[in-house]
Design a protein around this motif. Structure first.
Motif, PDB file in Angstrom:
ATOM      1  N   GLU A  44       0.857  -1.148  -0.124  1.00 42.67           N
ATOM      2  CA  GLU A  44       0.135   0.082  -0.084  1.00 42.67           C
ATOM      3  C   GLU A  44       1.032   1.185   0.233  1.00 42.67           C
ATOM      4  OE1 GLU A  44      -3.436   1.546   2.823  1.00 42.67           O
ATOM      5  OE2 GLU A  44      -2.418  -0.066   3.055  1.00 42.67           O
ATOM      6  N   ASN A  67     -13.594   0.909 -12.633  1.00 43.67           N
ATOM      7  CA  ASN A  67     -14.246   2.253 -11.481  1.00 43.67           C
ATOM      8  C   ASN A  67     -14.944   2.124 -10.266  1.00 43.67           C
ATOM      9  OD1 ASN A  67     -13.639   4.508 -10.484  1.00 43.67           O
ATOM     10  ND2 ASN A  67     -13.424   5.634 -12.549  1.00 43.67           N
ATOM     11  N   ARG A  92     -11.509   3.868  -6.433  1.00 37.10           N
ATOM     12  CA  ARG A  92     -11.290   2.919  -6.839  1.00 37.10           C
ATOM     13  C   ARG A  92     -10.792   2.444  -8.003  1.00 37.10           C
ATOM     14  NH1 ARG A  92      -8.813  -0.610  -2.891  1.00 37.10           N
ATOM     15  NH2 ARG A  92      -8.264  -2.571  -3.352  1.00 37.10           N
ATOM     16  N   LYS A  99      -9.917  -0.101 -11.117  1.00 41.92           N
ATOM     17  CA  LYS A  99      -8.671  -1.819 -10.313  1.00 41.92           C
ATOM     18  C   LYS A  99      -8.151  -2.426 -11.285  1.00 41.92           C
ATOM     19  CE  LYS A  99      -9.398  -5.615  -7.191  1.00 41.92           C
ATOM     20  NZ  LYS A  99     -10.433  -6.107  -6.268  1.00 41.92           N
ATOM     21  N   TYR A 146      -5.591   1.570  -7.504  1.00 40.24           N
ATOM     22  CA  TYR A 146      -5.700   2.750  -7.147  1.00 40.24           C
ATOM     23  C   TYR A 146      -7.213   4.106  -6.471  1.00 40.24           C
ATOM     24  CZ  TYR A 146      -3.596   7.373  -7.699  1.00 40.24           C
ATOM     25  OH  TYR A 146      -3.871   9.012  -7.993  1.00 40.24           O
ATOM     26  N   GLU A 147      -5.912   3.859  -6.092  1.00 48.78           N
ATOM     27  CA  GLU A 147      -7.514   5.118  -4.865  1.00 48.78           C
ATOM     28  C   GLU A 147      -7.085   6.426  -5.124  1.00 48.78           C
ATOM     29  OE1 GLU A 147      -6.919   3.369  -0.493  1.00 48.78           O
ATOM     30  OE2 GLU A 147      -7.544   1.156  -1.598  1.00 48.78           O
ATOM     31  N   ARG A 188      -6.588   8.978  -1.810  1.00 46.70           N
ATOM     32  CA  ARG A 188      -5.653   8.813  -1.323  1.00 46.70           C
ATOM     33  C   ARG A 188      -4.119   9.013  -2.786  1.00 46.70           C
ATOM     34  NH1 ARG A 188      -5.599   3.540   0.359  1.00 46.70           N
ATOM     35  NH2 ARG A 188      -3.232   4.157   1.867  1.00 46.70           N
TER      36      ARG A 188
END
Length: 172
Positions: free
Chosen positions: A67, A113, A117, A119, A141-142, A145
């Motif tokens: 992470e 998506n 998020r 993914k 991918y967040e 953040r």
């Protein structure tokens, strides 16, 4: 009331006996594995420019969950599916040597998506069949953040001939 107290005391004694009988070498072995995996995580960070947390799996002896960010992989707010695919492929190249999978065993899924998020998953396959259960590597991918989350669920596949055991005629 006395029986409940006796049962409680007996359960406490049994639990104490179980914990007291634990093998000290198991703790030493676990500490050795943890140290080895921590060194592997530090080597991964040094080689790939990864900044973040890495969790290790001492049972499978591998890095399990990442992470954080990669210094050389930047995502912009207006990124499209093609740029995400490119970033995910770059991450796969960096993570692959630290997994049990080989590149030719992995088949990627589509990019999704959901609530910021983004993914994709890479599934392990053998002879066209997906490895059921674990056998996958997920990369997300967040957006909020600005960080990647990578889950390593790959498995080591034996190098055996998995050709047909009987002919089609014999099966019919």
């Amino acid at each position: 009331m006395k029986t409940k107290a006796m049962i409680t005391i007996m359960l406490l004694l049994i639990c104490t006996a179980i914990f007291a009988s634990e093998d000290a070498s198991n703790a030493a072995e676990h500490a050795r594995k943890t140290q080895e995996l921590n060194q592997l995580a530090e080597r991964f960070k040094a080689e790939t420019g990864f900044e973040g947390k890495i969790s290790a799996d001492t049972n499978r002896m591998c890095l399990g969950y990442y992470e954080g960010r990669f210094a050389d992989i930047q995502i912009t707010a207006e990124a499209d599916t093609a740029s995400f695919r490119s970033a995910f492929e770059q991450i796969l190249d960096k993570v692959l040597p630290y997994t049990f999978a080989q590149r030719d065993q992995l088949v990627r899924s589509r990019i999704t998506n959901i609530h910021g998020r983004i993914k994709t998953e890479y599934y392990q396959q053998v002879n066209g069949y997906r490895v059921e259960g674990i056998g996958r590597l997920s990369i997300a991918y967040e957006v909020g953040r600005n960080a990647f989350a990578i889950g390593n669920g790959t498995v080591e596949l034996p190098e055996v001939d998995v050709s047909a055991m009987i002919s089609k005629e014999a099966a019919e």
